[in-house]
Design a protein around this motif. Structure first.
Motif, PDB file in Angstrom:
ATOM      1  N   UNK A 199      41.514  30.760  38.676  1.00  0.00           N
ATOM      2  CA  UNK A 199      40.863  32.003  39.231  1.00  0.00           C
ATOM      3  C   UNK A 199      39.732  32.644  38.705  1.00  0.00           C
ATOM      4  N   UNK A 200      39.235  32.345  37.318  1.00  0.00           N
ATOM      5  CA  UNK A 200      37.743  32.699  37.005  1.00  0.00           C
ATOM      6  C   UNK A 200      36.856  31.963  37.558  1.00  0.00           C
ATOM      7  N   UNK A 201      37.149  30.719  37.412  1.00  0.00           N
ATOM      8  CA  UNK A 201      35.942  29.814  38.292  1.00  0.00           C
ATOM      9  C   UNK A 201      35.975  30.236  39.696  1.00  0.00           C
ATOM     10  N   UNK A 202      36.917  30.432  40.355  1.00  0.00           N
ATOM     11  CA  UNK A 202      36.853  30.767  41.834  1.00  0.00           C
ATOM     12  C   UNK A 202      36.124  32.159  42.022  1.00  0.00           C
ATOM     13  N   UNK A 203      36.563  33.121  41.082  1.00  0.00           N
ATOM     14  CA  UNK A 203      36.048  34.498  41.208  1.00  0.00           C
ATOM     15  C   UNK A 203      34.285  34.401  40.951  1.00  0.00           C
ATOM     16  N   UNK A 204      33.841  33.482  39.764  1.00  0.00           N
ATOM     17  CA  UNK A 204      32.504  33.331  39.420  1.00  0.00           C
ATOM     18  C   UNK A 204      31.818  32.879  40.494  1.00  0.00           C
ATOM     19  N   UNK A 205      32.385  31.977  41.138  1.00  0.00           N
ATOM     20  CA  UNK A 205      31.508  31.221  42.182  1.00  0.00           C
ATOM     21  C   UNK A 205      31.394  32.260  43.527  1.00  0.00           C
ATOM     22  N   UNK A 206      32.430  32.927  43.575  1.00  0.00           N
ATOM     23  CA  UNK A 206      32.209  34.162  44.755  1.00  0.00           C
ATOM     24  C   UNK A 206      31.138  35.143  44.291  1.00  0.00           C
ATOM     25  N   UNK A 207      31.391  35.513  43.136  1.00  0.00           N
ATOM     26  CA  UNK A 207      30.438  36.872  42.734  1.00  0.00           C
ATOM     27  C   UNK A 207      29.006  36.313  42.448  1.00  0.00           C
ATOM     28  N   UNK A 208      28.765  35.087  41.901  1.00  0.00           N
ATOM     29  CA  UNK A 208      27.323  34.581  41.588  1.00  0.00           C
ATOM     30  C   UNK A 208      26.547  34.080  43.065  1.00  0.00           C
ATOM     31  N   UNK A 209      27.420  33.735  43.945  1.00  0.00           N
ATOM     32  CA  UNK A 209      26.662  32.943  44.861  1.00  0.00           C
ATOM     33  C   UNK A 209      27.088  33.084  46.397  1.00  0.00           C
TER      34      UNK A 209
END
Length: 97
Positions: A26-36
């Motif tokens: 979940x943190x990986x998915x959330x970071x990709x969504x947030x950053x890019x």
């Protein structure tokens, strides 16, 4: 219009349950969504606690912008210490395909 997709095959580290798996993915998915601002989700291996597949899609009006975003997303996932990136599948499409 250009569309790019990435499919990440990940091996998770010291994970012994699906709950622990979610706490890594979940943190990986959330970071990709947030950053890019990409569309991303866990797309496979949901019942295996040490493996994960994450799918990602991007739409852009410029080819260079598309490949830049895909490169950045790939680097972000590869740099995560809690996962081993086993493989990445990249697909690129244009409206002329």
């Amino acid at each position: 219009m250009y569309v790019g997709t990435l499919s990440f095959d990940l091996l998770l580290g010291d994970v012994h349950s699906l709950k622990e798996k979610r706490s890594v993915v979940r943190p990986i998915v959330a970071e990709l969504q947030r950053k890019y601002a990409v569309s991303v989700a866990e797309t496979g291996n949901q019942n295996l606690h040490r493996r994960a597949e994450i799918g990602l899609a991007v739409v852009s009006g410029e080819w260079d912008h598309l490949t830049d975003i895909l490169d950045r997303c790939e680097r972000l996932v590869a740099a995560r210490p809690e996962v081993d990136l086993l493989s990445v599948r990249r697909r690129l499409h244009s409206d002329e395909d």
